[in-house]
Design a protein around this motif. Sequence first.
Motif, PDB file in Angstrom:
ATOM      1  N   SER A  56       0.951  -1.099  -0.070  1.00 40.70           N
ATOM      2  CA  SER A  56      -0.334   0.323  -0.202  1.00 40.70           C
ATOM      3  C   SER A  56       0.771   1.674   0.090  1.00 40.70           C
ATOM      4  CB  SER A  56      -1.004  -0.075   1.429  1.00 40.70           C
ATOM      5  OG  SER A  56      -0.486   0.155   2.443  1.00 40.70           O
ATOM      6  N   LEU A  57       0.425   2.500  -0.549  1.00 47.53           N
ATOM      7  CA  LEU A  57       0.985   2.914  -1.110  1.00 47.53           C
ATOM      8  C   LEU A  57       1.281   4.505   0.251  1.00 47.53           C
ATOM      9  CD1 LEU A  57       2.853   5.833  -2.549  1.00 47.53           C
ATOM     10  CD2 LEU A  57       0.104   6.346  -3.233  1.00 47.53           C
ATOM     11  N   GLN A  58       2.433   4.350   0.468  1.00 49.81           N
ATOM     12  CA  GLN A  58       2.736   5.321   2.214  1.00 49.81           C
ATOM     13  C   GLN A  58       4.015   6.698   1.651  1.00 49.81           C
ATOM     14  OE1 GLN A  58       0.598   4.423   4.356  1.00 49.81           O
ATOM     15  NE2 GLN A  58       0.362   2.843   3.996  1.00 49.81           N
ATOM     16  N   HIS A  59       4.391   6.341   0.951  1.00 44.55           N
ATOM     17  CA  HIS A  59       5.573   7.404   0.573  1.00 44.55           C
ATOM     18  C   HIS A  59       5.272   7.696  -1.006  1.00 44.55           C
ATOM     19  CE1 HIS A  59       7.120   6.116   4.545  1.00 44.55           C
ATOM     20  NE2 HIS A  59       6.868   5.055   4.110  1.00 44.55           N
ATOM     21  N   PHE A  60       5.729   9.464  -1.035  1.00 47.60           N
ATOM     22  CA  PHE A  60       5.575  10.189  -2.037  1.00 47.60           C
ATOM     23  C   PHE A  60       7.148  10.941  -2.036  1.00 47.60           C
ATOM     24  CE2 PHE A  60       1.199  10.530  -0.608  1.00 47.60           C
ATOM     25  CZ  PHE A  60       0.594   9.623  -1.754  1.00 47.60           C
ATOM     26  N   GLY A  61       7.581  10.644  -3.274  1.00 46.83           N
ATOM     27  CA  GLY A  61       8.605  11.482  -3.629  1.00 46.83           C
ATOM     28  C   GLY A  61       8.412  12.354  -4.589  1.00 46.83           C
ATOM     29  N   VAL A  62       8.757  13.715  -4.764  1.00 48.32           N
ATOM     30  CA  VAL A  62       8.517  14.324  -5.957  1.00 48.32           C
ATOM     31  C   VAL A  62      10.082  15.257  -6.045  1.00 48.32           C
ATOM     32  CG1 VAL A  62       7.611  16.582  -6.562  1.00 48.32           C
ATOM     33  CG2 VAL A  62       6.327  15.280  -5.412  1.00 48.32           C
ATOM     34  N   GLN A  63      10.170  15.734  -7.756  1.00 53.50           N
ATOM     35  CA  GLN A  63      11.822  15.611  -7.906  1.00 53.50           C
ATOM     36  C   GLN A  63      11.080  16.629  -9.435  1.00 53.50           C
ATOM     37  OE1 GLN A  63      11.554  12.401  -7.771  1.00 53.50           O
ATOM     38  NE2 GLN A  63      12.244  12.042  -5.725  1.00 53.50           N
ATOM     39  N   GLY A  64      12.311  17.752  -9.154  1.00 59.25           N
ATOM     40  CA  GLY A  64      12.214  18.905  -9.983  1.00 59.25           C
ATOM     41  C   GLY A  64      10.835  20.023  -9.928  1.00 59.25           C
ATOM     42  N   ASN A  65       9.979  19.953  -9.740  1.00 54.52           N
ATOM     43  CA  ASN A  65       9.621  21.105  -8.609  1.00 54.52           C
ATOM     44  C   ASN A  65      10.662  22.310  -8.747  1.00 54.52           C
ATOM     45  OD1 ASN A  65       9.455  19.318  -6.601  1.00 54.52           O
ATOM     46  ND2 ASN A  65       7.992  20.654  -5.512  1.00 54.52           N
ATOM     47  N   SER A  66       9.698  23.247  -8.824  1.00 52.64           N
ATOM     48  CA  SER A  66      10.340  24.489  -7.956  1.00 52.64           C
ATOM     49  C   SER A  66       9.869  25.056  -7.874  1.00 52.64           C
ATOM     50  CB  SER A  66      11.445  25.161  -9.093  1.00 52.64           C
ATOM     51  OG  SER A  66      11.307  25.254 -10.474  1.00 52.64           O
ATOM     52  N   THR A  67       8.516  26.017  -8.540  1.00 46.81           N
ATOM     53  CA  THR A  67       6.965  26.646  -8.343  1.00 46.81           C
ATOM     54  C   THR A  67       6.172  25.812  -7.535  1.00 46.81           C
ATOM     55  OG1 THR A  67       6.832  26.264 -10.667  1.00 46.81           O
ATOM     56  CG2 THR A  67       8.047  28.531 -10.505  1.00 46.81           C
ATOM     57  N   LEU A  68       5.897  24.791  -8.107  1.00 46.62           N
ATOM     58  CA  LEU A  68       4.666  24.039  -7.577  1.00 46.62           C
ATOM     59  C   LEU A  68       4.698  23.646  -6.588  1.00 46.62           C
ATOM     60  CD1 LEU A  68       3.257  22.777 -11.209  1.00 46.62           C
ATOM     61  CD2 LEU A  68       2.496  24.425  -9.548  1.00 46.62           C
ATOM     62  N   PRO A  69       4.225  22.998  -4.923  1.00 46.84           N
ATOM     63  CA  PRO A  69       4.715  22.047  -3.609  1.00 46.84           C
ATOM     64  C   PRO A  69       4.835  20.749  -4.266  1.00 46.84           C
ATOM     65  CG  PRO A  69       2.594  23.782  -3.497  1.00 46.84           C
ATOM     66  CD  PRO A  69       2.792  24.117  -5.086  1.00 46.84           C
ATOM     67  N   ALA A  70       5.060  20.284  -3.698  1.00 44.01           N
ATOM     68  CA  ALA A  70       4.619  18.545  -3.725  1.00 44.01           C
ATOM     69  C   ALA A  70       3.572  18.741  -3.521  1.00 44.01           C
ATOM     70  CB  ALA A  70       5.846  17.828  -3.027  1.00 44.01           C
ATOM     71  N   GLU A  71       2.842  18.887  -2.298  1.00 42.43           N
ATOM     72  CA  GLU A  71       1.468  18.724  -2.116  1.00 42.43           C
ATOM     73  C   GLU A  71       0.773  18.427  -3.421  1.00 42.43           C
ATOM     74  OE1 GLU A  71       3.319  21.017  -0.105  1.00 42.43           O
ATOM     75  OE2 GLU A  71       4.218  19.204   1.121  1.00 42.43           O
ATOM     76  N   GLU A  72       0.509  19.803  -3.576  1.00 43.42           N
ATOM     77  CA  GLU A  72      -0.693  19.583  -4.442  1.00 43.42           C
ATOM     78  C   GLU A  72      -0.294  19.009  -6.132  1.00 43.42           C
ATOM     79  OE1 GLU A  72      -0.968  23.893  -7.997  1.00 43.42           O
ATOM     80  OE2 GLU A  72      -0.245  23.700  -6.316  1.00 43.42           O
ATOM     81  N   LEU A  73       1.519  18.663  -6.115  1.00 41.08           N
ATOM     82  CA  LEU A  73       1.076  17.989  -7.640  1.00 41.08           C
ATOM     83  C   LEU A  73       0.537  16.450  -6.842  1.00 41.08           C
ATOM     84  CD1 LEU A  73       4.397  18.600  -8.195  1.00 41.08           C
ATOM     85  CD2 LEU A  73       2.818  18.885  -9.506  1.00 41.08           C
ATOM     86  N   ILE A  74       0.665  15.802  -5.998  1.00 41.94           N
ATOM     87  CA  ILE A  74       0.426  14.690  -5.423  1.00 41.94           C
ATOM     88  C   ILE A  74      -1.036  15.229  -5.558  1.00 41.94           C
ATOM     89  CG2 ILE A  74       0.015  13.209  -2.591  1.00 41.94           C
ATOM     90  CD1 ILE A  74       3.054  14.634  -2.088  1.00 41.94           C
ATOM     91  N   GLN A  75      -2.071  15.762  -5.392  1.00 43.85           N
ATOM     92  CA  GLN A  75      -3.892  16.668  -5.166  1.00 43.85           C
ATOM     93  C   GLN A  75      -4.218  16.353  -6.805  1.00 43.85           C
ATOM     94  OE1 GLN A  75      -4.608  19.452  -3.043  1.00 43.85           O
ATOM     95  NE2 GLN A  75      -6.909  18.903  -3.450  1.00 43.85           N
ATOM     96  N   LEU A  76      -3.375  16.739  -7.244  1.00 38.23           N
ATOM     97  CA  LEU A  76      -3.360  16.652  -8.875  1.00 38.23           C
ATOM     98  C   LEU A  76      -3.727  15.458  -8.983  1.00 38.23           C
ATOM     99  CD1 LEU A  76      -1.594  19.823 -10.253  1.00 38.23           C
ATOM    100  CD2 LEU A  76      -3.908  19.661 -10.120  1.00 38.23           C
ATOM    101  N   ALA A  77      -2.597  14.774  -9.073  1.00 34.41           N
ATOM    102  CA  ALA A  77      -2.279  13.455  -9.940  1.00 34.41           C
ATOM    103  C   ALA A  77      -3.356  12.285  -8.944  1.00 34.41           C
ATOM    104  CB  ALA A  77      -1.313  12.747  -9.439  1.00 34.41           C
ATOM    105  N   GLY A  78      -4.364  12.407  -7.410  1.00 33.96           N
ATOM    106  CA  GLY A  78      -5.425  12.172  -7.178  1.00 33.96           C
ATOM    107  C   GLY A  78      -4.746  10.621  -6.356  1.00 33.96           C
ATOM    108  N   LEU A  79      -4.070  11.355  -5.808  1.00 28.18           N
ATOM    109  CA  LEU A  79      -2.794   9.772  -5.421  1.00 28.18           C
ATOM    110  C   LEU A  79      -3.307   9.601  -3.914  1.00 28.18           C
ATOM    111  CD1 LEU A  79       0.281   9.906  -6.612  1.00 28.18           C
ATOM    112  CD2 LEU A  79      -1.476   8.775  -7.496  1.00 28.18           C
ATOM    113  N   ASN A  80      -3.091   8.880  -3.598  1.00 24.98           N
ATOM    114  CA  ASN A  80      -3.712   8.888  -1.557  1.00 24.98           C
ATOM    115  C   ASN A  80      -3.408   7.585  -0.721  1.00 24.98           C
ATOM    116  OD1 ASN A  80      -5.959  10.563  -1.685  1.00 24.98           O
ATOM    117  ND2 ASN A  80      -7.551   8.985  -3.264  1.00 24.98           N
ATOM    118  N   LYS A  81      -2.490   7.816   0.209  1.00 29.64           N
ATOM    119  CA  LYS A  81      -2.180   7.008   1.118  1.00 29.64           C
ATOM    120  C   LYS A  81      -2.986   5.647   1.148  1.00 29.64           C
ATOM    121  CE  LYS A  81       1.048   9.302   3.268  1.00 29.64           C
ATOM    122  NZ  LYS A  81       1.709   9.734   5.126  1.00 29.64           N
TER     123      LYS A  81
END
Length: 146
Positions: A56-81
């Motif tokens: 089950s998904l427990q951890h998120f890694g976000v690379q390459g973002n400088s202006t967009l927050p990681a939380e916003e990208l995770i929410q946009l993707a529709g990923l849920n723990k």
Amino acid sequence: MRGSVSVAGDYLSDGQGCSRAAKENTEGAISFGLWLFLLFCCLLAAYYFMNSAYFSLQHFGVQGNSTLPAEELIQLAGLNKGTNLFRLNTGEAAAKIELHPSVREVKIKRKLPQTVNIEIRERIPVALVPAHNGVVIVDEEGYYIR
């Protein structure tokens, strides 16, 4: 006579009362049973992987973002723990993130057993273009950012 083979039509006997055709049928049934057992084991393993809490998904890694927050990208993707990694559609999640005007490219990869890595390339603003309500920010390809 022990060890002699007699032929009578389609029936071959080894002299001990067993026909060669009967032995081949028995070997075929054993082979079929073994393949059936292996198929059952594969289906059972697939069911376990698709429903196991271990994956089950427990951890998120976000690379390459400088202006967009990681939380916003995770929410946009529709990923849920708690989502099973094998049930996760990475292509669909990447397509959702790519709808954001600041994102140029997205790659989403599973990292077993419980991690998803999101790699993005953001659009780089290069010009301000006058518009009806003020200015529009565009990248080097002329793509609207904000």
